[in-house]
Design a protein around this motif. Structure first.
Motif, PDB file in Angstrom:
ATOM      1  N   UNK A  71    -141.868   6.068  94.607  1.00  0.00           N
ATOM      2  CA  UNK A  71    -140.656   6.737  94.131  1.00  0.00           C
ATOM      3  C   UNK A  71    -139.691   5.764  93.454  1.00  0.00           C
ATOM      4  N   UNK A  72    -139.643   4.513  93.943  1.00  0.00           N
ATOM      5  CA  UNK A  72    -138.725   3.526  93.360  1.00  0.00           C
ATOM      6  C   UNK A  72    -139.087   3.245  91.915  1.00  0.00           C
ATOM      7  N   UNK A  73    -140.382   3.045  91.669  1.00  0.00           N
ATOM      8  CA  UNK A  73    -140.828   2.758  90.302  1.00  0.00           C
ATOM      9  C   UNK A  73    -140.533   3.948  89.396  1.00  0.00           C
ATOM     10  N   UNK A  74    -140.816   5.151  89.872  1.00  0.00           N
ATOM     11  CA  UNK A  74    -140.581   6.339  89.067  1.00  0.00           C
ATOM     12  C   UNK A  74    -139.093   6.512  88.755  1.00  0.00           C
ATOM     13  N   UNK A  75    -138.254   6.253  89.754  1.00  0.00           N
ATOM     14  CA  UNK A  75    -136.811   6.391  89.559  1.00  0.00           C
ATOM     15  C   UNK A  75    -136.303   5.412  88.506  1.00  0.00           C
ATOM     16  N   UNK A  76    -136.880   4.227  88.493  1.00  0.00           N
ATOM     17  CA  UNK A  76    -136.490   3.228  87.491  1.00  0.00           C
ATOM     18  C   UNK A  76    -136.800   3.701  86.076  1.00  0.00           C
ATOM     19  N   UNK A  77    -137.797   4.551  85.962  1.00  0.00           N
ATOM     20  CA  UNK A  77    -138.177   5.085  84.662  1.00  0.00           C
ATOM     21  C   UNK A  77    -137.464   6.399  84.338  1.00  0.00           C
ATOM     22  N   UNK A  78    -136.545   6.818  85.222  1.00  0.00           N
ATOM     23  CA  UNK A  78    -135.829   8.073  85.007  1.00  0.00           C
ATOM     24  C   UNK A  78    -136.658   9.289  85.360  1.00  0.00           C
ATOM     25  N   UNK A  79    -137.529   9.139  86.380  1.00  0.00           N
ATOM     26  CA  UNK A  79    -138.402  10.225  86.819  1.00  0.00           C
ATOM     27  C   UNK A  79    -138.145  10.546  88.282  1.00  0.00           C
ATOM     28  N   UNK A  80    -138.393  11.780  88.644  1.00  0.00           N
ATOM     29  CA  UNK A  80    -138.250  12.206  90.034  1.00  0.00           C
ATOM     30  C   UNK A  80    -139.588  12.743  90.528  1.00  0.00           C
ATOM     31  N   UNK A  81    -139.997  12.325  91.727  1.00  0.00           N
ATOM     32  CA  UNK A  81    -141.268  12.766  92.299  1.00  0.00           C
ATOM     33  C   UNK A  81    -140.999  13.663  93.494  1.00  0.00           C
ATOM     34  N   UNK A  82    -141.697  14.775  93.538  1.00  0.00           N
ATOM     35  CA  UNK A  82    -141.526  15.747  94.621  1.00  0.00           C
ATOM     36  C   UNK A  82    -142.914  16.184  95.091  1.00  0.00           C
ATOM     37  N   UNK A  83    -143.095  16.344  96.399  1.00  0.00           N
ATOM     38  CA  UNK A  83    -144.360  16.862  96.918  1.00  0.00           C
ATOM     39  C   UNK A  83    -144.551  18.295  96.446  1.00  0.00           C
ATOM     40  N   UNK A  84    -145.777  18.606  96.108  1.00  0.00           N
ATOM     41  CA  UNK A  84    -146.117  19.954  95.638  1.00  0.00           C
ATOM     42  C   UNK A  84    -146.469  20.805  96.862  1.00  0.00           C
ATOM     43  N   UNK A  85    -145.511  21.597  97.333  1.00  0.00           N
ATOM     44  CA  UNK A  85    -145.671  22.362  98.573  1.00  0.00           C
ATOM     45  C   UNK A  85    -146.538  23.597  98.361  1.00  0.00           C
ATOM     46  N   UNK A  86    -147.043  24.127  99.481  1.00  0.00           N
ATOM     47  CA  UNK A  86    -147.768  25.397  99.424  1.00  0.00           C
ATOM     48  C   UNK A  86    -146.798  26.545  99.666  1.00  0.00           C
ATOM     49  N   UNK A  87    -147.175  27.713  99.158  1.00  0.00           N
ATOM     50  CA  UNK A  87    -146.334  28.906  99.245  1.00  0.00           C
ATOM     51  C   UNK A  87    -147.268  30.101  99.443  1.00  0.00           C
ATOM     52  N   UNK A  88    -146.816  31.130 100.150  1.00  0.00           N
ATOM     53  CA  UNK A  88    -147.697  32.249 100.488  1.00  0.00           C
ATOM     54  C   UNK A  88    -147.093  33.583 100.070  1.00  0.00           C
ATOM     55  N   UNK A  89    -147.979  34.556  99.777  1.00  0.00           N
ATOM     56  CA  UNK A  89    -147.500  35.909  99.532  1.00  0.00           C
ATOM     57  C   UNK A  89    -146.909  36.434 100.827  1.00  0.00           C
ATOM     58  N   UNK A  90    -145.930  37.334 100.705  1.00  0.00           N
ATOM     59  CA  UNK A  90    -145.333  37.924 101.900  1.00  0.00           C
ATOM     60  C   UNK A  90    -146.266  39.019 102.401  1.00  0.00           C
ATOM     61  N   UNK A  91    -147.229  38.584 103.202  1.00  0.00           N
ATOM     62  CA  UNK A  91    -148.290  39.477 103.661  1.00  0.00           C
ATOM     63  C   UNK A  91    -147.737  40.613 104.498  1.00  0.00           C
ATOM     64  N   UNK A  92    -148.509  41.665 104.578  1.00  0.00           N
ATOM     65  CA  UNK A  92    -148.031  42.901 105.185  1.00  0.00           C
ATOM     66  C   UNK A  92    -147.904  42.791 106.692  1.00  0.00           C
ATOM     67  N   UNK A  93    -146.967  43.558 107.214  1.00  0.00           N
ATOM     68  CA  UNK A  93    -146.809  43.656 108.659  1.00  0.00           C
ATOM     69  C   UNK A  93    -147.844  44.620 109.230  1.00  0.00           C
ATOM     70  N   UNK A  94    -148.362  45.526 108.408  1.00  0.00           N
ATOM     71  CA  UNK A  94    -149.417  46.440 108.831  1.00  0.00           C
ATOM     72  C   UNK A  94    -150.252  46.806 107.619  1.00  0.00           C
ATOM     73  N   UNK A  95    -151.482  47.211 107.844  1.00  0.00           N
ATOM     74  CA  UNK A  95    -152.357  47.516 106.735  1.00  0.00           C
ATOM     75  C   UNK A  95    -153.423  48.509 107.172  1.00  0.00           C
ATOM     76  N   UNK A  96    -153.594  49.580 106.419  1.00  0.00           N
ATOM     77  CA  UNK A  96    -154.637  50.553 106.734  1.00  0.00           C
ATOM     78  C   UNK A  96    -155.069  51.256 105.461  1.00  0.00           C
ATOM     79  N   UNK A  97    -156.318  51.699 105.431  1.00  0.00           N
ATOM     80  CA  UNK A  97    -156.827  52.393 104.253  1.00  0.00           C
ATOM     81  C   UNK A  97    -156.216  53.788 104.179  1.00  0.00           C
ATOM     82  N   UNK A  98    -155.894  54.199 102.976  1.00  0.00           N
ATOM     83  CA  UNK A  98    -155.276  55.509 102.773  1.00  0.00           C
ATOM     84  C   UNK A  98    -155.912  56.202 101.572  1.00  0.00           C
ATOM     85  N   UNK A  99    -155.852  57.502 101.573  1.00  0.00           N
ATOM     86  CA  UNK A  99    -156.262  58.246 100.383  1.00  0.00           C
ATOM     87  C   UNK A  99    -155.120  58.230  99.370  1.00  0.00           C
ATOM     88  N   UNK A 100    -155.482  58.459  98.128  1.00  0.00           N
ATOM     89  CA  UNK A 100    -154.465  58.437  97.068  1.00  0.00           C
ATOM     90  C   UNK A 100    -153.438  59.541  97.288  1.00  0.00           C
TER      91      UNK A 100
END
Length: 383
Positions: A71-100
């Motif tokens: 990070x020190x070297x990158x900052x000297x060059x005017x760059x910022x480094x950040x960890x690339x985090x994981x992210x998830x869909x807001x999965x359902x609280x319940x799920x069941x098959x239904x007819x249209x």
């Protein structure tokens, strides 16, 4: 900036296996980013490891996996480094098959059928950053644009999870009597597949998805996902998309919390959505409180599913798709509204929640397509 030195360092530090974690390298000076990108194309021939680097012109950033991010070297060059985090869909609280069902209860609840004589969302372009969509689904035959598959650029963004198809159905399904109808049946969904079959993605994939939506001139971005920690890179790109005039709708999360929301819904530039049930009360699983801008039906919502079928799901994800659809109805009738004006209008025209939950007038209510387009409806009636 010594681009040769930077690219040499990156080449020596890149872990092509990805086991060291992924990183976001942001440039503080636009001209530095542009020049580095130009040099990168040349140095890829000399340093093959550089071929794994991806880039976002909107964020002015590079994405790569680094063994030892100095990070020190990158900052000297005017760059910022950040960890690339994981992210998830807001999965359902319940799920069941239904007819249209022709018109699901949530679509009726927000009053969408009552405004279809005025607006059906015609030609409004909605980028759904999610798990993709089922292109063979009868409900979505006329509702899907090509979109983009960020995990495999050569392929259509086919859904291998189901979540994205469910979201697309609520927004824009046009299945008629043999299927279901969504909130804005003549709007166009552009699936942006950033999430894998498990409903998981990296922040960098979301950034690339937003970048694509801006370049492809989407009117709305639906983001039915979230994470607990913030990302400066994600915050910056959301702000830039908002400044480009795109309305960003995000789900607040399913943690039953009363004073918080997940990111990116927590950012001021998004429209943060909580979920309600059939009684117009805040759903038991939904986050609530000051970070929520609007509520919408999110409990036991039937929508399109993989293989041409339908499924019932619950979550703030489902609520978010109702709000994106309602905004599409509004934008088709009032195309010059800004994202800020749309957020204020949503809050101002919302249907109040039940008395026990609406302790203060400032508390947001439930989205109402009828109230949202009231002026247009009244003028149509007079005509």
């Amino acid at each position: 900036m010594d681009y040769a030195k930077l690219l040499r360092l990156l080449s020596n530090s890149i872990d092509t296996s990805g086991k060291s974690g992924r990183h976001i390298v942001r440039f503080l000076q636009p001209d530095h980013y542009n020049e580095c990108l130009s040099q990168l194309l040349k140095y890829r021939r000399i340093y093959p490891a550089l071929r794994s680097i991806r880039s976002s012109s909107l964020l002015q950033a590079l994405f790569c996996s680094l063994r030892y991010p100095d990070s020190t070297f990158f900052e000297e060059l005017g760059l910022l480094v950040e960890s690339d985090s994981t992210i998830s869909v807001h999965s359902s609280a319940s799920s069941s098959k239904e007819r249209a069902t022709d018109i699901p209860w949530g679509v009726k609840r927000i009053g969408a059928p009552e405004v279809w004589s005025v607006s059906t969302g015609y030609r409004i372009r909605i980028g759904v950053i999610d798990t993709g969509a089922d292109y063979s689904h009868p409900d979505l035959r006329y509702s899907l644009g090509r979109g983009i598959h960020l995990l495999n650029r050569a392929s259509l963004p086919h859904d291998d999870n189901g979540h994205g198809t469910h979201i697309a159905g609520t927004i824009a399904a046009a299945g008629g009597a043999q299927g279901m109808i969504g909130v804005a049946p003549r709007s166009l969904i552009y699936p942006v597949k950033a999430f894998d079959h498990n409903g998981s993605a990296f922040v960098s994939d979301i950034i690339l998805g937003i970048d694509w939506c801006v370049r492809s001139r989407m009117n709305i971005i639906n983001m039915s996902f979230g994470m607990k920690s913030t990302s400066q890179a994600l915050k910056n790109v959301v702000r830039k998309a908002n400044e480009a005039g795109i309305v960003i709708v995000a789900s607040s999360g399913n943690d039953k919390k009363q004073r918080t929301a997940d990111y990116p819904a927590k950012y001021a530039q998004t429209i943060s959505v909580g979920a309600t049930n059939r009684d117009g009360k805040i759903a038991s699983f939904s986050n609530s409180g000051p970070y929520i801008d609007i509520y919408a039906p999110g409990e036991k919502i039937t929508s399109s599913w993989l293989g041409g079928g339908h499924r019932e799901m619950s979550g703030t994800s489902m609520a978010t798709s109702h709000v994106s659809g309602a905004i599409a109805l509004l934008l088709a009738a009032r195309p010059n509204l800004t994202p800020g004006e749309i957020k204020r209008r949503l809050r101002r025209t919302a249907r109040p929640l039940s008395t026990s939950q609406a302790r203060a007038r400032s508390r947001p209510g439930e989205v109402s397509a009828v109230r949202l387009l009231r002026g247009k409806i009244e003028r149509r009636g007079q005509g």
